[in-house]
Design a protein around this motif. Sequence first.
Motif, mmCIF file in Angstrom:
data_model
loop_
_atom_site.group_PDB
_atom_site.id
_atom_site.type_symbol
_atom_site.label_atom_id
_atom_site.label_comp_id
_atom_site.label_asym_id
_atom_site.label_seq_id
_atom_site.Cartn_x
_atom_site.Cartn_y
_atom_site.Cartn_z
ATOM 1 N N LYS A 120 -6.366 -7.331 15.739
ATOM 2 C CA LYS A 120 -7.341 -8.363 15.373
ATOM 3 C C LYS A 120 -8.041 -8.860 16.636
ATOM 4 O O LYS A 120 -7.552 -8.631 17.739
ATOM 5 C CB LYS A 120 -6.635 -9.519 14.635
ATOM 6 N N HIS A 121 -9.248 -9.503 16.494
ATOM 7 C CA HIS A 121 -10.021 -9.683 15.264
ATOM 8 C C HIS A 121 -11.242 -8.809 15.401
ATOM 9 O O HIS A 121 -11.981 -8.928 16.375
ATOM 10 C CB HIS A 121 -10.417 -11.139 15.073
ATOM 11 N N SER A 143 -12.830 -10.298 12.014
ATOM 12 C CA SER A 143 -13.078 -11.560 12.695
ATOM 13 C C SER A 143 -13.947 -12.499 11.854
ATOM 14 O O SER A 143 -14.809 -12.071 11.092
ATOM 15 C CB SER A 143 -13.786 -11.299 14.017
ATOM 16 N N ASP A 157 2.067 -14.861 11.288
ATOM 17 C CA ASP A 157 1.494 -14.787 12.635
ATOM 18 C C ASP A 157 2.601 -14.801 13.678
ATOM 19 O O ASP A 157 2.818 -15.809 14.355
ATOM 20 C CB ASP A 157 0.534 -15.952 12.867
ATOM 21 N N ASP A 170 -9.646 -12.442 7.359
ATOM 22 C CA ASP A 170 -8.985 -13.592 7.957
ATOM 23 C C ASP A 170 -8.970 -14.712 6.912
ATOM 24 O O ASP A 170 -9.543 -14.593 5.830
ATOM 25 C CB ASP A 170 -9.707 -14.031 9.233
ATOM 26 N N TRP A 171 -8.297 -15.787 7.246
ATOM 27 C CA TRP A 171 -8.049 -16.911 6.333
ATOM 28 C C TRP A 171 -9.339 -17.358 5.623
ATOM 29 O O TRP A 171 -10.238 -17.915 6.255
ATOM 30 C CB TRP A 171 -7.450 -18.059 7.132
ATOM 31 N N MET A 227 -7.468 -6.745 11.089
ATOM 32 C CA MET A 227 -8.013 -7.994 10.552
ATOM 33 C C MET A 227 -9.427 -8.202 11.063
ATOM 34 O O MET A 227 -9.684 -8.071 12.258
ATOM 35 C CB MET A 227 -7.134 -9.191 10.937
#
Length: 606
Positions: free
Chosen positions: A221-222, A267, A120, A300-301, A265
Amino acid sequence: MRLAALLVIATTGVLTAVVPGSPGTAAGLPYQDPSLPVATRVGDLLTRMSLDDKVGQMTQTERGVTTPADVTSYRIGSILSGGGSAPASNTATGWADMYDAYQRGALAAPLQIPMMYGIDAVHGNNNVLGSTIFPHNIGLGATRDPALVQNIGRATAEEVTGAGQDWTFAPCVCVARNDRWGRTYESFGENPELVTAMTTVVTGLQGQRLDGPASVLATAKHYLGDGGTTGGTDQGNTAISEAELRAIHLPPFRAAVQRGVGSVMVSFSSFNGAKLHGNKYLITDVLKGELGFTGFVVSDWAGIDQLDGQRGFTQAEVATAVNAGLDMLMVPENWRTFVGYLRAAVQSGQIPMSRIDDANRRILTKKFELGLFERPYADRSYAATIGSTAHRTLARQAVRESQVLLKNAGGILPLAKSGGKIFVAGRSADDIGNQSGGWTLSWQGASGNTVPGTSILAGIRAAAGSGTTVTYAKDGSGIDSSYRAAIAVLGETPYAEGQGDRPGSMSLDATDLATLNRLRATGVPVIVVLVSGRPLDIAAQLGGWTALVAAWLPGSEGAGVADVLFGDYAPTGKLPMTWMQSASQQPINDDDGKTPLFPYGYGLTY
């Protein structure tokens, strides 16, 4: 790519040295011929990949739970650092050494497909100690300077390259419509045209060619609508019509795709109750089809964990996400479980092989375009650019262009450099951590001198002439009426997503108000420099301030604030957000009929 020797896993699981060109190794195959077109190379490589190879390429894992041997065994396509996840030696050399160790792991697998490393780097390469920390996007939006933003992208790419990484999860091209949202500062502004104009950062990051000098893969993103959630709730629900989604939130992504952004990426948020991570219409039909996006889509994570609302993820969730159009899955911690589920979902027919091949084609295309097959290891020649004088000078320019002068009663600004005494107070006056905000060395950021740089106080001391006395007290104690001006540098302390949401008060806290009261009690003119990631609820106090400057989150080069306070440069910043009369007005945006304290685009000058 011809290497002197390679390690490959034999069927016994024992690492064995194999000479390139010998039976079973990849050297000399068409996909390793740089003279062939990328599409030809990708097509050749795909024919040689097993299902395990393809599953591995679609898997992104966190460095803290992944070894180089894991990369070899599982054919992992990408490693990432979460916010603050750094090697033991947080230096350019430490990062590059770690990168190269993972890359050796990737190249030790039979097909020698290099891995990519994601980070990031959202306002400079902010995980790497010593990097230049640029203003967060809200400040860059205030500059209205797309060329400057492109230059910042280029400088960031050089610093990312110098630490060994090749992929950044930036830029955030969200359009923030409710300032209660804890990610408001990651947005260039509330207006889609403004955010669209700032997609120049993509060109800066990726360069003219992805395989050019110090080019890194960028990520828009996102996707899609994360800045429009009800109540500004992070990971919340954007409950609007598709027409509004397209008018407000889609244009910056269209612009990023037109600039060739390599990845997008998805959301965490939902659109009308449906999680974006499973939204095939928006990912496959709109992004890949209508917008013509040819890069790859990354989650995303642990984003797939949220599809069914239950803790952890299932094989069904994996199938839903991949069939919706996700190409690479960020499964930072439970990646072994993911690998098993993805393989099983393909073998059972839940996911067609055509979808797996499409995902791999997109990922591999970017790896070839980046030149990773020819130059897989860290380019240490750019290490000297990290925190360089040239980059800090660029950041200082960005800081001064981002300052928005909102009030200047009696023309008290600019301050004269000579004569008399100036009092400086406030918890962000001498705190580089506060002025840098979240996503600075750690995920949420932290107060204190966390990174190298220049505090706003240090900038004021340097700007004031030798005939001026500058006195500093954090809480404002010790001031009397003998000072010609008091500068109060205060506002928000660092936060990032989630913890930064403000569902209640958006006012200054008791500490800041007490400091201001001490300064005002003397009758000295008070100049407020507001350090914050969004507009704050200040209307009740504004009448007692002689001047107000919105400094946003300027980053490591606080001297840029003093450049404007003392008139070396006139303020040119314009509000990227409508400034509320009170928090009860949220959401408030341009042309919505609500009367703001300061309208979108407002900004005074000298």
